[in-house]
Structure formats: structure tokens, C-alpha cells
Design an enzyme around this catalytic site. Structure first.
Site, PDB file in Angstrom:
ATOM      1  CG  HIS A  79      -1.544  -1.096   2.029  1.00 55.81           C
ATOM      2  ND1 HIS A  79      -2.983  -1.202   1.739  1.00 55.81           N
ATOM      3  CD2 HIS A  79      -1.155  -2.390   2.223  1.00 55.81           C
ATOM      4  CE1 HIS A  79      -3.333  -2.267   2.091  1.00 55.81           C
ATOM      5  NE2 HIS A  79      -2.431  -2.956   2.370  1.00 55.81           N
ATOM      6  CE1 TYR A  80      -2.176   6.297  -2.187  1.00 65.82           C
ATOM      7  CE2 TYR A  80      -0.753   5.698  -3.913  1.00 65.82           C
ATOM      8  CZ  TYR A  80      -1.928   6.183  -3.514  1.00 65.82           C
ATOM      9  OH  TYR A  80      -2.884   6.704  -4.367  1.00 65.82           O
ATOM     10  CD  GLU A 144      -0.686   1.209   4.437  1.00 60.52           C
ATOM     11  OE1 GLU A 144      -0.385   1.991   3.720  1.00 60.52           O
ATOM     12  OE2 GLU A 144      -1.927   1.013   4.669  1.00 60.52           O
ATOM     13  CG  ASP A 192      -3.077   2.056  -1.874  1.00 59.00           C
ATOM     14  OD1 ASP A 192      -4.392   1.720  -2.122  1.00 59.00           O
ATOM     15  OD2 ASP A 192      -2.767   1.201  -0.830  1.00 59.00           O
TER      16      ASP A 192
END
Length: 273
Positions: A79-80, A144, A192
């Protein structure tokens, strides 16, 4: 020094020595308490309690096997954060009201924040599907990346990510195909890790697949929807599935249609799965 001042100073020093240290001391304490509760559950040796159709209890007994180990993660979802700093994300993931978390956060400077034991279930995937798996959180590790979604990924950050992925792949024997993005598993609602994420580089390192340099022309009767499903995409929303595929594997434009190049890439890739 007056006696009452000395007593006050000693009290402060004692309280300070007994207090948790660091900005996340309180949440670390909560984490430890929750983990201990899970450990107690794992150690329970109470047999299952069942009733038959007449309401009569079925005899049961606990007999512990000696052949077992921990269930392991089988996917990695990248993810971002869509936030402005790693500190902001750490705060988000240490507040109960947000109901979101990840196993790892990787900062722009390459620092890796390990937030949850790999064997525990983070809340990062949300409503998602990949292949036949609908409970992504129960079988995956969530990572993340500190990135607001509008900027390139820092070199130090990607280098740390690659090292982390190598560790996870080796430790849990995660298949090459099972390194995926948030948009891949939730194409109708997520974008994302975004169009600037270096999926090709990851594939070159063994984390996911990439199309061959020389592509065969997709046949006229090529079934796009079936190919997307074989890779893993949920095609309930075909337009969203195509957009997610393109953002991951083509990265040329954001149009929700497949050009001839996109068709050729899909035709090449689905045969690898």
C-alpha cells in the site's frame, strides 16, 4: 535543600523510573496485553462442546497432537499511506478509532517500523478479493509505504522494501505471484500503491511477475475476463479490474480500456499463473 523539596524530587524520580519510555509506550503496552490474551487462547485445552439434533451433548475429549506449527502468511499486499509522514501513519495505526493497521510501515528514509507480529492479522485489506480468497487480511502481510500518492518513491525506501520482501519470501516461502498491491485486491475502491510504484523492479527481484520483452500478439478470440480472473482479479466490475491490471502491469496510461499493447501483456502474463 528543604526536606519537602527533596521528598518531591525523589517522588518525581521514582515515578519517572517506573513510567513506560518512548512516544509509543502506552500503545506498546496495549499490544503486549492483547498478545498475551491471544497466547492464553492458544494454550487452551478445552475440547469443543457440541450438541446433537436432540440437544444432547456429544462426548468430546481434548487429545493434543504433536504435529503442528503456526499458520503462515501466503500473500504480501503493498500500500501507500496517502498521508504526509511516517509519524502521521504511526499515529493513525495506534488509535483504536481508526480501525486500520499494517504489519510494516516503511519510511521515506528507509526506516522499517514493525507494528504487528507477522503471524497476527492486521486490518489493512478491507473489503477485498484475490482469486478465491475473500478474507485477505487472514492470509497476508500488509506493508504501508510512506507516500502521499502524488510523489515518486524514495530510493532508500524501495531498497528497504526489497530487503524486507526478500526476508518475508524466504521466511514464509511466499510464492512469487503473491506479491500484490491494494488496488489489485480492491480494484473498485483503491488505487495504491499507484502508478509510480516500481512493479517491474520488484518482478526482476522475484516479487511478482512481469511481461516478457518480446510479446506475442493476443489472438482475436482472447477472453480478457477469464485471463484477468486467472491472474486473481475480481471481475465483478470489469472496468475497475482492467484499470487495476494496467496500473500494475502496463503503466502507460490510466484509461480503463486495453490497447493492443495491454492485450498482448495480459495474454503473456496470464500464462505465467
Amino acid at each position: 535543600m528543604p526536606k519537602h523539596h527533596l521528598l518531591l524530587l525523589l517522588t518525581v524520580l521514582i515515578l519517572t523510573a517506573c513510567s513506560p519510555k518512548g512516544p509509543y509506550a502506552v500503545t506498546n503496552k496495549v499490544y503486549k496485553e492483547q498478545a498475551e490474551t491471544f497466547a492464553e487462547t492458544l494454550q487452551s485445552d478445552e475440547p469443543v462442546s457440541l450438541l446433537d439434533s436432540s440437544g444432547i451433548k456429544i462426548p468430546s475429549e481434548w487429545v493434543g497432537t504433536v504435529n503442528f506449527n503456526l499458520r503462515k502468511p501466503n500473500y504480501v499486499v503493498i500500500h501507500y499511506t496517502a498521508q504526509d509522514s511516517a509519524a502521521q501513519t504511526l499515529k493513525t495505526f495506534t488509535m483504536t478509532k481508526t480501525q486500520v493497521s499494517a504489519h510494516y510501515v516503511v519510511g521515506k528514509d528507509g526506516k522499517v517500523y514493525h507494528m504487528l507480529n507477522d503471524y497476527l492479522r492486521a486490518w489493512h485489506g478491507g473489503v477485498a478479493k484475490w482469486g478465491s480468497v475473500t478474507d485477505i487480511n487472514s492470509s497476508s502481510i500488509g506493508i504501508e509505504l510512506d507516500n502521499n500518492g502524488k510523489e515518486p518513491f524514495a530510493t532508500a525506501q524501495i531498497n528497504s522494501l526489497l530487503t524486507l520482501l526478500a526476508h518475508l519470501k524466504k521466511t514464509y516461502n511466499i510464492p512469487t505471484a503473491n506479491f500484490i498491491g491494494h488496488q489489485d485486491i480492491a480494484p473498485a475502491r483503491k488505487i495504491d500503491p499507484g502508478k509510480q510504484f516500481p512493479w517491474k523492479l520488484l518482478a526482476q527481484k522475484g516479487f511478482g511477475y512481469w511481461s516478457d520483452d518480446v510479446l506475442e500478439l493476443a489472438p482475436e478470440n482472447f477472453d480478457v475476463a477469464t485471463a484477468l480472473r486467472l491472474i486473481g482479479y475480481d471481475t465483478a466490475n470489469p472496468t475497475a479490474a482492467i484499470a487495476a491490471f494496467k496500473q500494475h502491469f502496463v503503466q502507460v496510461d490510466n484509461l480503463p480500456q486495453l490497447s493492443q499493447l495491454g492485450l498482448n501483456v495480459l495474454y503473456n502474463l496470464y500464462q505465467k499463473y
